[in-house]
Every structure is written in structure tokens, then in C-alpha cells.
Design an enzyme around this catalytic site. Structure first.
Site, PDB file in Angstrom:
ATOM      1  CB  VAL A  49      -0.891   0.045   1.143  1.00 18.83           C
ATOM      2  CG1 VAL A  49      -1.774   1.253   1.447  1.00 18.83           C
ATOM      3  CG2 VAL A  49      -1.728  -0.994   1.226  1.00 18.83           C
ATOM      4  CB  CYS A  50       4.023   2.054   1.793  1.00 19.18           C
ATOM      5  SG  CYS A  50       3.601   1.668   3.387  1.00 19.18           S
TER       6      CYS A  50
END
Length: 209
Positions: A49-50
Site C-alpha cells: 500500500v505504501c
């Protein structure tokens, strides 16, 4: 969870990486009396996700710069991890092309100061340090004004990515208030009508006489 709204943003000096350069003494104090700052935390380098968030900030960087906003990221990874991730191509899971600074909070003191550090540290009866969970940062985001005061904060759990559109909207709302003294109602967008903080202003906004 600490509420930092209306308070001075915690000051720090730490290593950071910008493009291929390691900055030994990076501090948000460099922006005082000059720029607004969007200071955001993310859990880990080389995750899933980052990078979607870091790439999205880069894609909208011109919009932030147009608003005189410096974007700064931070995680509990080392400067070496940041450097490696920044030099890994996007199609291989890297964030090559990201140009704003990434702070290395390897000692976790910055995440602690902003109260976004996950995990729990305890000392047992024998005096040994015990940790439950991982000591990494939640997805915290702080909008800091030119005087170094926190004006907006939001903290998401690790699986939940943030909205860059909402971040820009809040920047616009703050700058509108600073320029015109008008407050911005729910879902207000730049260019829309705002209101003064009194009964007459509310009435005019709602179309009253």
C-alpha cells in the site's frame, strides 16, 4: 492518541534521503515562516500500500508546490532502506522518481513524538523489554502551517490508504481561511462559497436574508 491540533509541531533533527542524496541533519524547522508542510508517516519501505501513496504524492507534487506546501514522508526505516527503495524502479516495487524528502526514524522517536507509533513496549518483572506488535508508524498525516502549528491531522490504520484529494482540499480550506477569514463547511471545495463565523454569515451561505 495525542491531538496536536493548535500545538507546535514536534521538532526533530534526523537523517533523510532526497533523490540520491542523504541529508544528515534534516529538520522541518527549515520551512518555518516560509512554507506549509504536509508531513506524513507510512509503515514500511518495500511494501504494497505504501508505494501507492508515495507515488500519488509525487504525481500531485506540483499541486502542493503551487500552494507553497512542502511534502515530507517518514517511516521507521533507515536511510539506507530509503535510498535503496528510491533507487528501485517502479515496476520492481520501488519508488524511483519520488523527489521529496523521506525521513529515517530508525530510533522511532519522531513517530513517538507525533503519537503514531504502533506496537506496545512493556518492561517485565525481570526488567526485560517486551514488545507486542511491530514498532512501525501508522499512516499519520499532519498539515503544519508556516508558523509551525499543526492545523490538521488524520491517522489511518495500516491497511487503509489515504486520499491525496482530501489532503489538498484541507490545504485549500486553510489557505482560504487565512486569506479571507471565512470558515469552510463540510466538503467545501476551492472556488465554492464559504461563510463568516457568525449568524449572518451562516444565513447568507444558506441563502437566507
Amino acid at each position: 492518541m495525542s491531538v496536536l491540533i493548535g500545538k507546535k509541531a514536534p521538532s526533530f533533527t534526523a537523517k533523510a534521503v532526497q533523490r540520491e542524496t542523504v541529508i544528515e541533519d534534516f529538520s522541518l524547522d527549515q520551512y518555518l515562516d516560509d512554507k506549509y508542510v504536509v508531513f506524513f508517516f507510512y509503515p514500511k519501505d518495500f511494501t504494497f500500500v505504501c508505494p501507492t501513496e508515495l507515488h500519488r504524492f509525487q504525481e500531485e507534487l506540483a499541486e502542493f508546490e503551487k500552494r507553497n506546501v512542502a511534502v515530507v514522508g517518514c517511516s521507521t526505516d533507515s536511510e539506507f532502506s530509503h535510498w535503496a527503495w528510491l533507487n528501485t524502479p517502479r515496476d520492481k516495487g520501488g519508488i524511483q522518481g519520488v523527489s521529496y524528502p523521506l525521513v529515517a526514524d530508525i530510533n522511532k522517536t519522531i513517530s513517538h513524538a507525533y503519537d503514531v507509533l504502533a506496537g506496545v513496549e512493556t518492561i517485565d518483572e525481570e526488567g526485560s523489554l517486551k514488545v507486542e506488535g511491530e514498532l512501525v508508524a501508522y499512516r499519520g498525516l499532519f498539515l503544519i502551517d508556516r508558523q509551525g502549528i499543526v492545523r490538521h491531522q488524520v491517522v489511518n490504520d495500516m491497511p487503509l490508504g489515504r486520499s491525496i484529494r482530501e489532503c489538498l482540499r484541507v490545504v485549500d480550506a486553510l489557505q482560504h481561511f487565512e486569506e479571507f477569514g471565512e470558515v469552510c463547511p463540510m466538503d467545501w471545495q476551492k472556488g465554492e462559497k464559504a461563510m463568516t463565523a457568525d449568524q449572518q454569515g451562516v444565513s447568507e451561505y444558506l441563502g437566507g436574508k
